[in-house]
Design an enzyme around this catalytic site. Structure first.
Site, PDB file in Angstrom:
ATOM      1  N   SER A 125      23.436 -18.883  30.582  1.00 15.25           N
ATOM      2  CA  SER A 125      24.214 -17.973  29.735  1.00 15.25           C
ATOM      3  C   SER A 125      25.309 -18.763  29.025  1.00 15.25           C
ATOM      4  O   SER A 125      26.197 -18.214  28.410  1.00 15.25           O
ATOM      5  CB  SER A 125      24.817 -16.855  30.584  1.00 15.25           C
ATOM      6  N   SER A 136      35.891 -21.868  33.545  1.00 17.99           N
ATOM      7  CA  SER A 136      34.696 -21.042  33.388  1.00 17.99           C
ATOM      8  C   SER A 136      34.222 -21.169  31.957  1.00 17.99           C
ATOM      9  O   SER A 136      34.917 -21.716  31.104  1.00 17.99           O
ATOM     10  CB  SER A 136      35.018 -19.583  33.680  1.00 17.99           C
ATOM     11  N   LYS A 137      33.037 -20.629  31.734  1.00 19.63           N
ATOM     12  CA  LYS A 137      32.496 -20.686  30.379  1.00 19.63           C
ATOM     13  C   LYS A 137      33.426 -19.947  29.424  1.00 19.63           C
ATOM     14  O   LYS A 137      33.631 -20.331  28.298  1.00 19.63           O
ATOM     15  CB  LYS A 137      31.123 -20.028  30.352  1.00 19.63           C
ATOM     16  N   ARG A 138      33.969 -18.850  29.933  1.00 13.90           N
ATOM     17  CA  ARG A 138      34.795 -18.012  29.064  1.00 13.90           C
ATOM     18  C   ARG A 138      36.132 -18.670  28.724  1.00 13.90           C
ATOM     19  O   ARG A 138      36.691 -18.454  27.677  1.00 13.90           O
ATOM     20  CB  ARG A 138      35.025 -16.652  29.703  1.00 13.90           C
ATOM     21  N   LEU A 139      36.652 -19.479  29.648  1.00  9.12           N
ATOM     22  CA  LEU A 139      37.962 -20.067  29.390  1.00  9.12           C
ATOM     23  C   LEU A 139      37.864 -21.359  28.574  1.00  9.12           C
ATOM     24  O   LEU A 139      38.607 -22.315  28.801  1.00  9.12           O
ATOM     25  CB  LEU A 139      38.707 -20.292  30.704  1.00  9.12           C
TER      26      LEU A 139
END
Ligand code: GLU
Length: 502
Positions: A29, A260-263
């Site tokens: 993802s 994380s990927k989001r950060l």
């Protein structure tokens, strides 16, 4: 010899009698971020140390979030770090049938039941629990139905999910990193293991796949501990042997937030494009959360393999610090094989227009590039530094450092540089000793310090104010080019003089 710019992890240090199978199970993802890369490294080291297998499973069941075109970049990034699957890569999405087979087994075991509760009903119960400040838990309403009732509902076409029955009591397992961990079973609740369409959900698929792949040791981030408890109950319900579990601390950013990927954390391989060596990344990542007994830091991959022990993984969440990574890179560049450096530097030199591939094919030129790299490697923080700080070895077309120009190219420098160039020209050999001799002669003649010659000469020949030792630099550039550049600088200094006086 390693020629594909990936870490050379071929040396296998195996000293244990326990065969093991480990795996890294990235979800496609996003890209492979440093946290997952480090988990992969721990798994890989654990397998190599024990002569076991390291496998890769792509967890792509959550089809909406996963993107198949992110799979290859993940595999490439693992390969860049020197890790490839010891068996064919497993794609979780292709194992639906297998998961269903185990779901049927779970239903037969009597440890699971069909739940017909509607989404609305569950949402309302959750809301009420929140209002009453209770943790939301499924009330087991559907566990009470008789076989006939269930049959009737199914025949009437009512949709149902499958929930696993969690027994009363508590569950304890021994984590290889964290020791004994206990959870009250009531916290786990009768969670859903399969959707209404019959597809297994995440934790169930993981258990089936780990078992079928023969995984003996599950090493992953400590954000998976709750999943581990759920998975232990699935193993027990299916009467399958439980693997050993190890939960490693999570990587934090310097602001102490979880990476994380989001950060905004980037693809691990992108660090490679920015001039970090794969062995640096490997070394640095595995030291985030693990350390060898003797406290060594900068280590080759083979040395890490030799020293690795899962008992050396600590419990605190370490901080990923880019500056520290670059400091490690400097040390690794110093000790890397020259062939690896050439293969990384040459393409960047070509892009910068400093060399061509034809030029590099000539063994003499390649030898020259190697000499320059050897001379410069002490000073490189990232591979790209070479293009900036060593370009002058490959062409005369450079500007003078502005500050250096103001400070070193003073009017007197013209006469001094001319005298020094002439002195160099008298030498029959152009080596360090004769250069030093020439410099001393001219310094004496003008009654100046050596530095008053060294600095303008460096600026004239390299355009820069810092770099390797001047004599090494000049010998590498060669007499002819040195003289041309020194005389060109004299002309330039003189032209500045005329500008000032006119
Ligand atoms: N797919 C999970 C993740 O990317 C891995 C879970 C596991 O290792 O069991 O975090």
């Amino acid at each position: 010899m390693n020629t594909d710019n990936s870490a050379d992890n071929s040396e296998n240090v195996s000293n244990s009698d326990t065969p093991c199978v480990v795996r890294i199970a990235p979800s496609p993802s996003g890209y492979l971020h440093v946290g997952t890369a480090r988990t992969a490294i721990f798994n890989w080291l654990y397998a190599r140390k024990r002569g076991g297998k390291f496998l890769i499973r792509i967890e792509d069941t959550d089809i909406e979030r996963s993107e198949s075109d992110l799979v290859q970049p993940i595999l490439d990034a693992l390969k860049w770090l020197g890790m490839e699957s010891d068996e064919e890569i497993v794609f979780q999405s292709t194992r639906d049938e297998l998961h269903r087979k185990y779901l049927a087994k779970l239903m037969d075991s009597g440890c699971a039941y069909r739940c017909f509760c509607s989404k609305e009903k569950l949402a309302a119960a959750r809301e009420l629990a929140m209002k009453e400040k209770r943790a939301p838990r499924y009330d087991r309403a559907c566990a009470q139905f008789s076989a006939e009732e269930v049959k009737a509902k199914l025949e009437a076409g009512e949709a149902s999910v499958i929930r696993i029955s969690i027994p009363d009591g508590s569950t304890t397992y021994t984590d290889m990193v964290l020791g004994d961990i206990t959870r009250e079973n009531v916290e786990i609740e009768d969670f859903v293991v399969a959707r209404a369409n019959g597809r297994a959900l995440y934790n169930f698929a993981v258990v089936v796949d780990d078992y079928e792949m023969g995984v003996t040791d599950v090493i992953r981030g400590n954000d998976h501990i709750t999943n581990t408890f759920k998975q232990i109950h699935i193993y027990r319900a299916l009467e399958l042997p439980e693997p050993n579990f190890a939960h490693v601390p999570l990587l934090l950013r310097p602001d102490k937030r979880k990476i994380s990927k989001r950060l905004g954390d980037k693809d691990v391989a992108e660090y490679g494009a920015e001039g970090i060596l794969p062995q640096t990344m490997f070394n640095y990542l595995c030291l985030l959360g693990w350390s060898p007994k003797d406290g060594r830091e900068v280590m080759k991959i083979a040395e890490i393999q030799e020293a690795f022990d899962i008992a050396g993984i600590n419990k605190n969440n370490p901080v990923f610090d880019i500056q520290k990574l670059q400091a490690f890179n400097k040390d690794h560049i110093k000790m890397s094989p020259i062939e690896q450096l050439v293969s990384l530097i040459a393409p960047k030199m070509q892009i910068a227009g400093l060399i061509t591939s034809d030029w590099l094919e000539n063994p003499e030129n390649r030898g020259y590039l190697e000499t320059v790299i050897d001379l410069m490697r002490e000073r490189l923080r990232v591979i790209d530094d070479f293009v900036i700080s060593a370009g002058f070895f490959f062409g005369d077309n450079f500007d003078y450092d502005e500050k250096g120009d103001r400070k070193q190219f003073i009017p007197e420098a013209a006469e001094r540089l001319t005298a020094l160039a002439n002195e160099f020209e008298t030498k029959s050999v152009f080596d360090k000793e004769s250069l030093e001799e020439a410099l001393d002669t001219i310094a004496e003649k003008f009654e100046i310090k050596r530095a008053a010659l060294i600095h303008p000469t460096r600026l004239a020949v390299s355009g820069l104010t810092v770099g390797p030792g001047l004599f090494d630099l000049l010998v590498t550039v060669g007499l002819e080019k040195t003289l041309v550049r020194m005389r060109k600088a004299v002309e330039y200094i003189n032209s500045k003089k005329t500008e000032v006086s006119s």
